[in-house]
Design a protein around this motif. Structure first.
Motif, PDB file in Angstrom:
ATOM      1  N   GLU A  21      15.496  39.081 -24.120  1.00 52.24           N
ATOM      2  CA  GLU A  21      15.690  39.851 -22.898  1.00 52.24           C
ATOM      3  C   GLU A  21      15.274  39.013 -21.692  1.00 52.24           C
ATOM      4  O   GLU A  21      14.135  38.582 -21.584  1.00 52.24           O
ATOM      5  N   VAL A  22      16.230  38.794 -20.762  1.00 53.73           N
ATOM      6  CA  VAL A  22      15.990  37.908 -19.627  1.00 53.73           C
ATOM      7  C   VAL A  22      16.543  38.547 -18.350  1.00 53.73           C
ATOM      8  O   VAL A  22      17.622  39.136 -18.361  1.00 53.73           O
ATOM      9  N   LEU A  23      15.785  38.437 -17.250  1.00 49.45           N
ATOM     10  CA  LEU A  23      16.272  38.847 -15.940  1.00 49.45           C
ATOM     11  C   LEU A  23      16.032  37.709 -14.952  1.00 49.45           C
ATOM     12  O   LEU A  23      14.975  37.076 -14.962  1.00 49.45           O
ATOM     13  N   ASN A  24      17.007  37.453 -14.089  1.00 48.40           N
ATOM     14  CA  ASN A  24      16.886  36.418 -13.071  1.00 48.40           C
ATOM     15  C   ASN A  24      16.074  36.960 -11.899  1.00 48.40           C
ATOM     16  O   ASN A  24      16.409  37.998 -11.324  1.00 48.40           O
ATOM     17  N   ILE A  25      15.006  36.235 -11.511  1.00 50.22           N
ATOM     18  CA  ILE A  25      14.148  36.717 -10.433  1.00 50.22           C
ATOM     19  C   ILE A  25      13.904  35.661  -9.351  1.00 50.22           C
ATOM     20  O   ILE A  25      13.094  35.871  -8.455  1.00 50.22           O
ATOM     21  N   GLY A  26      14.583  34.549  -9.418  1.00 47.96           N
ATOM     22  CA  GLY A  26      14.429  33.520  -8.397  1.00 47.96           C
ATOM     23  C   GLY A  26      15.421  32.398  -8.631  1.00 47.96           C
ATOM     24  O   GLY A  26      16.067  32.331  -9.686  1.00 47.96           O
ATOM     25  N   LEU A  27      15.568  31.506  -7.642  1.00 44.75           N
ATOM     26  CA  LEU A  27      16.541  30.422  -7.769  1.00 44.75           C
ATOM     27  C   LEU A  27      16.132  29.248  -6.890  1.00 44.75           C
ATOM     28  O   LEU A  27      15.818  29.429  -5.706  1.00 44.75           O
TER      29      LEU A  27
END
Length: 292
Positions: A21-27
């Motif tokens: 389970e992964v969520l993108n929270i920055g770049l």
């Protein structure tokens, strides 16, 4: 000028390494033609909270601030970039200058290279933000939604309503704030409130299904069903009951998905479900059991 390239990498929150389970929270973005680094992130993490109520939000926000400050510092010292071939290997740079790779929940991943289609770097940055983080804005409508924190606040409000005069929750001998259990040596679970009944210790867990899509309700139900199912033996051995305070979706189109979620969560034997309509009476029961 000839079109160059830029490279970027996503900062990801890995809630469960086992389940992926992964969520993108920055770049992080690096523009080699301009020798410039950018770090962008969503200001609010409400989507993350809806998916994982136990997410360490303060820790993530601290990392956001640190990475933003580190980016500003590096842009003022562009000679640092010379030591790395960033257009070829952004990963090594991030490993050494931002976040060392380990098994923690925060990791950089999905390293990509794209064509520098404009010299307007802010335009590229805005487009990447909209691509990856617009979903955080779409879920920001607290007036329409009941989340776990509002469920807990309502429960505490009812508890205080039934307390004797001049008494506080912390003064009740059989009621515990921020109660922690340790199913094994490698994990600990915290419950905002726990209270002692006649024979069982009730561990209170607010759980909101006031979401946007049936798939989100289904995914959340299976997530918590798995957790409660895994803890059945431990709960039985220690006389624990998981009292789950529920919030149903406001959209009638999601009622069927909610009913399916309820049927799933009813299966573990050590789980007690409390609908919002039952919350006041449940709060009264809590106080009566802890004071008398």
């Amino acid at each position: 000028m000839n079109k160059g390239t830029f490279t970027y990498a996503l900062l990801q929150y890995h809630h469960s390494q086992l389940l992926g389970e992964v969520l993108n929270i920055g770049l992080v973005i690096y523009f080699p033609d301009f020798n410039r680094l950018e770090f962008i992130y969503p200001e609010k993490l409400i989507r993350l909270r809806f998916a994982y109520p136990d997410v360490p939000e303060k820790t993530i926000k601290s990392y956001h601030k640190y990475f933003a400050a580190r980016t500003k510092e590096l842009n003022q010292q562009p000679e640092t970039f010379v030591n790395y071939s960033l257009q070829n290997s952004l990963q090594q740079f991030l490993d050494e200058e931002f976040l060392a790779p380990d098994s923690s929940a925060l990791q950089f991943g999905n390293f990509r290279t794209a064509v520098l289609y404009t010299e307007n770097l802010q335009h590229i940055t805005n487009q990447l933000y909209n691509l990856y983080f617009s979903v955080f804005r779409h879920n920001e409508n607290p007036l329409r939604k009941v989340d776990e924190s509002s469920l807990l606040k309502k429960y505490k409000g009812f508890l205080e309503e039934f307390l004797p005069e001049h008494k506080t929750l912390k003064e009740t001998q059989r009621l515990f704030i921020d109660y922690e259990i340790k199913p094994n040596d490698n994990s600990a679970l915290k419950f905002d409130i726990a209270w002692k009944g006649k024979s069982d210790l009730h561990l209170v867990k607010p759980l909101s299904f006031d979401l946007l899509k049936p798939e989100s309700i289904q995914r959340k139900a299976y997530q918590y069903f798995g957790q409660f199912e895994d803890l059945q033996g431990y709960a039985s051995d220690n006389n624990f009951l998981f009292d789950v305070i529920l919030a149903k979706p406001k959209s009638r189109g999601l009622f069927k998905a909610y009913d399916n979620a309820i049927r799933l969560l009813e299966k573990p034997t050590r789980v007690n479900l409390i609908e919002q309509a039952e919350l006041k009476e449940y709060s009264k029961q809590t106080i009566q059991s802890t004071l008398f």
